[in-house]
Design an enzyme around this catalytic site. Structure first.
Site, PDB file in Angstrom:
ATOM      1  N   ASP A 122      -5.800  -3.738  -2.168  1.00 50.78           N
ATOM      2  CA  ASP A 122      -6.554  -3.871  -1.053  1.00 50.78           C
ATOM      3  C   ASP A 122      -8.106  -3.749  -1.313  1.00 50.78           C
ATOM      4  O   ASP A 122      -8.952  -4.412  -0.570  1.00 50.78           O
ATOM      5  CB  ASP A 122      -6.015  -3.202   0.108  1.00 50.78           C
ATOM      6  CG  ASP A 122      -5.706  -1.707  -0.437  1.00 50.78           C
ATOM      7  OD1 ASP A 122      -5.807  -1.239  -1.396  1.00 50.78           O
ATOM      8  OD2 ASP A 122      -5.338  -0.763   0.433  1.00 50.78           O
ATOM      9  N   GLU A 151     -10.730   7.897   6.766  1.00 52.64           N
ATOM     10  CA  GLU A 151     -10.350   8.424   5.440  1.00 52.64           C
ATOM     11  C   GLU A 151     -11.265   7.982   4.356  1.00 52.64           C
ATOM     12  O   GLU A 151     -11.396   8.880   3.591  1.00 52.64           O
ATOM     13  CB  GLU A 151      -9.096   7.283   5.168  1.00 52.64           C
ATOM     14  CG  GLU A 151      -8.564   7.846   3.970  1.00 52.64           C
ATOM     15  CD  GLU A 151      -6.842   7.979   4.082  1.00 52.64           C
ATOM     16  OE1 GLU A 151      -6.577   7.974   5.091  1.00 52.64           O
ATOM     17  OE2 GLU A 151      -6.247   8.623   3.102  1.00 52.64           O
ATOM     18  N   HIS A 211      -2.456  -1.939  -5.379  1.00 56.27           N
ATOM     19  CA  HIS A 211      -3.957  -1.591  -5.414  1.00 56.27           C
ATOM     20  C   HIS A 211      -4.548  -2.943  -5.641  1.00 56.27           C
ATOM     21  O   HIS A 211      -5.772  -3.072  -6.236  1.00 56.27           O
ATOM     22  CB  HIS A 211      -3.978  -1.004  -6.984  1.00 56.27           C
ATOM     23  CG  HIS A 211      -3.513   0.558  -6.701  1.00 56.27           C
ATOM     24  ND1 HIS A 211      -4.243   1.524  -6.821  1.00 56.27           N
ATOM     25  CD2 HIS A 211      -2.277   0.885  -7.288  1.00 56.27           C
ATOM     26  CE1 HIS A 211      -3.293   2.827  -6.815  1.00 56.27           C
ATOM     27  NE2 HIS A 211      -2.250   2.291  -7.043  1.00 56.27           N
ATOM     28  N   LEU A 271       3.973   7.423   1.885  1.00 54.08           N
ATOM     29  CA  LEU A 271       4.465   6.500   2.892  1.00 54.08           C
ATOM     30  C   LEU A 271       3.323   6.377   4.095  1.00 54.08           C
ATOM     31  O   LEU A 271       3.409   6.106   4.895  1.00 54.08           O
ATOM     32  CB  LEU A 271       5.689   7.004   3.608  1.00 54.08           C
ATOM     33  CG  LEU A 271       6.865   6.975   2.651  1.00 54.08           C
ATOM     34  CD1 LEU A 271       8.287   7.543   3.094  1.00 54.08           C
ATOM     35  CD2 LEU A 271       7.046   5.762   1.922  1.00 54.08           C
ATOM     36  N   SER A 272       2.052   6.942   3.547  1.00 54.30           N
ATOM     37  CA  SER A 272       0.996   6.957   4.325  1.00 54.30           C
ATOM     38  C   SER A 272       0.983   7.737   5.906  1.00 54.30           C
ATOM     39  O   SER A 272       0.554   7.266   6.804  1.00 54.30           O
ATOM     40  CB  SER A 272       0.632   5.496   4.962  1.00 54.30           C
ATOM     41  OG  SER A 272      -0.576   5.208   4.320  1.00 54.30           O
ATOM     42  N   SER A 291      -1.187  10.003   6.284  1.00 57.57           N
ATOM     43  CA  SER A 291      -2.611  10.027   6.558  1.00 57.57           C
ATOM     44  C   SER A 291      -3.045   8.826   7.520  1.00 57.57           C
ATOM     45  O   SER A 291      -3.482   9.283   8.550  1.00 57.57           O
ATOM     46  CB  SER A 291      -3.420  10.152   5.482  1.00 57.57           C
ATOM     47  OG  SER A 291      -3.273   9.307   4.691  1.00 57.57           O
ATOM     48  N   ASP A 295      -3.355   0.692   4.554  1.00 56.97           N
ATOM     49  CA  ASP A 295      -2.560   1.743   5.206  1.00 56.97           C
ATOM     50  C   ASP A 295      -2.725   1.608   6.736  1.00 56.97           C
ATOM     51  O   ASP A 295      -1.675   1.382   7.497  1.00 56.97           O
ATOM     52  CB  ASP A 295      -2.637   2.947   4.635  1.00 56.97           C
ATOM     53  CG  ASP A 295      -2.567   2.976   3.244  1.00 56.97           C
ATOM     54  OD1 ASP A 295      -1.743   2.009   2.549  1.00 56.97           O
ATOM     55  OD2 ASP A 295      -2.728   3.896   2.505  1.00 56.97           O
ATOM     56  N   SER A 350      -0.439  21.057  14.862  1.00 51.70           N
ATOM     57  CA  SER A 350       0.553  20.252  14.326  1.00 51.70           C
ATOM     58  C   SER A 350       1.685  21.071  14.053  1.00 51.70           C
ATOM     59  O   SER A 350       1.836  22.236  13.671  1.00 51.70           O
ATOM     60  CB  SER A 350      -0.034  19.784  12.671  1.00 51.70           C
ATOM     61  OG  SER A 350       1.228  19.418  12.018  1.00 51.70           O
TER      62      SER A 350
HETATM   63  C1  GLA Z   1      -3.053   4.120  -1.215  1.00 45.88           C
HETATM   64  C2  GLA Z   1      -4.256   3.700  -0.683  1.00 45.88           C
HETATM   65  C3  GLA Z   1      -4.154   2.258  -0.161  1.00 45.88           C
HETATM   66  C4  GLA Z   1      -3.815   1.254  -1.584  1.00 45.88           C
HETATM   67  C5  GLA Z   1      -2.472   1.908  -2.056  1.00 45.88           C
HETATM   68  C6  GLA Z   1      -2.111   1.087  -3.316  1.00 45.88           C
HETATM   69  O1  GLA Z   1      -1.922   4.107  -0.425  1.00 45.88           O
HETATM   70  O2  GLA Z   1      -4.513   4.444   0.625  1.00 45.88           O
HETATM   71  O3  GLA Z   1      -5.298   1.897   0.366  1.00 45.88           O
HETATM   72  O4  GLA Z   1      -4.724   1.074  -2.364  1.00 45.88           O
HETATM   73  O5  GLA Z   1      -2.768   3.056  -2.450  1.00 45.88           O
HETATM   74  O6  GLA Z   1      -1.780  -0.164  -3.087  1.00 45.88           O
END
Ligand code: GLA
Length: 410
Positions: A59, A184, A57, A149-150, A152, A196, A90
């Site tokens: 960024d 996003e 948290h 794990l992102s 998106s 991310d 998808s």
């Molecule tokens: C999510 C957000 C990121 C970052 C993390 C926490 O993944 O998309 O931008 O803030 O939480 O580190």
């Protein structure tokens, strides 16, 4: 199809890109494309998901983060269209979306579901380049959705890469990451920071990314897979609060920053204040603001320690920063949960574990543990037993490796 990835951005630095981890998945994406859309063979792209070693948290607070682009992510088979139609499919999602670009406004529409992310990228790309043509695309991924794990960011970055390559616009990686990030935040409405999308777009073989979000500025730092492995531990707890809780944390940090600006001095980011400055304004702060700010300020120190440890290949000290980061995100930032606490505690109790913490926004989803290579099977077994004994549920484990970054698959 040859599994040789080639970079699509002109700034490519020549670092080698390995074959996709799942050739069968790419075949499935291409097969679906042909079945749905026919026509000429599509071009294929990959963008990775990420884990963040430390810098939780930070960024969106202008701090420093240390993410790693993993060898899992999202594949896309795509072709440009001569008209203004967008057709998005998808492998994992029932919803198929067809729409005319004229229907794309500045914000997502809920009926677009998952497709809001790539549509948002199309919108940002169109704004940046003036290209108004549509495209056909099929996505498929091997990074679990909504687990931290992102996925998106991976779908956003792979869409940006594909549009750039299909239209020959030659945007650099930072520009692609910014378009993805804008999709996003501006389009979908999650107030996330840049980590991310930058981690996915700038991923490089054998390296983690030290991203100083205030610039942004970045450098790559080597990570030795012979000395340390990353075990992802999926609690399978859905991250119900992720969107609302996340936006609430962003707002709380903004409040804390405002108080510090008034009472201490006017710095551009919450992450820029020192611990002493924070302490000096304790009286002026409500308890929640103080704890949120304490996490941010101390997490900056942990990231700095972690980077120094990584540079000297000291994985034990790196692991200790992850442990401390987890405690801080749990106690001061309130984004952990019983499942994440139990799974990371159980990992720390195992031989061969350097450290463990939740990854992503928290509220559920995945945690990571850094391990001595060779110990993942025994750690997975012991942690699985402890977790099942407490919750009656079986978590999932996976060793993730640094991927070779995003690119076109030739
Ligand atoms: C999510 C957000 C990121 C970052 C993390 C926490 O993944 O998309 O931008 O803030 O939480 O580190």
């Amino acid at each position: 199809m040859a599994w040789l990835a080639r970079d699509v951005a002109h700034e490519f630095d020549g670092s080698s890109m390995s074959a996709p981890t799942r050739p069968a998945l790419l075949d499935a994406v291409v097969g679906r494309f042909r079945g749905e859309f026919g026509g000429a063979a599509p071009r294929c792209f990959f963008a990775p998901g990420r884990i963040n070693l430390v810098g939780a948290h930070l960024d969106y607070n202008g701090g420093d983060v240390l993410p790693m682009a993993v060898d899992r992510g999202i594949y896309a088979a795509a072709a440009a269209r001569p008209d203004g139609l967008l057709r998005l499919r998808s492998l994992d999602q029932q919803l198929a979306v067809d729409l005319d670009v004229a229907a794309v406004g500045r914000r997502m529409r809920s009926e677009w579901g998952w497709a809001a992310y790539p549509i948002g990228v199309w919108h940002g790309f169109q704004q940046r380049t003036g290209v108004t043509k549509g495209f056909d695309v099929v996505f498929g991924g091997d990074v679990p959705m909504a687990s931290g794990l992102s996925s998106s960011a991976a779908i956003e970055v792979v869409t940006a890469l594909a549009l750039d390559a299909l239209h020959g616009t030659r945007l650099d990686r930072q520009q692609l990451a910014l378009i993805a990030h804008r999709a996003e935040t501006g389009f979908v409405g999650v107030r996330c920071g840049i980590m991310d999308q930058f981690a996915s777009a700038l991923g490089r073989a054998g390296q983690v990314l030290l991203l100083r979000c205030a610039g942004p500025r970045w450098e790559h730092v080597p990570f030795d897979p012979q000395a340390c492995e990353v075990l992802v531990m999926d609690t399978k707890k859905p991250r119900h609060l992720a969107k609302s809780g996340f936006n609430e944390r962003v707002a709380q940090c903004a409040t804390a920053h405002e108080i510090l600006r008034t009472h201490v001095r006017d710095l551009p980011h919450l992450a820029s204040y020192s611990f002493a400055e924070l302490e000096s304004s304790r009286e002026a702060m409500d308890e929640v603001s103080f704890r949120r700010a304490r996490h941010v300020v101390t997490e900056m120190e942990r990231t700095a320690f972690a980077v120094a440890a990584l540079r000297r290949h000291d994985y034990a000290t790196l692991g200790a920063q992850l442990d401390a980061s987890h405690r801080s995100t749990a106690v001061d930032f309130d984004v952990s949960c019983d499942e994440l606490d139990v799974i990371t505690d159980a990992a720390r109790a195992c031989d061969g574990v350097f450290g463990a913490r939740l990854t992503g926004a928290g509220f559920g989803g995945c945690a990571i543990a850094l391990l001595r290579p060779g110990s993942s099977a025994s750690v997975g077994r012991r942690v699985g037993e402890a977790f099942t004994a407490r919750f009656g549920l079986q978590p999932a484990f996976d060793v993730l490796r640094i991927g070779s970054g995003p690119g076109e698959i030739a």
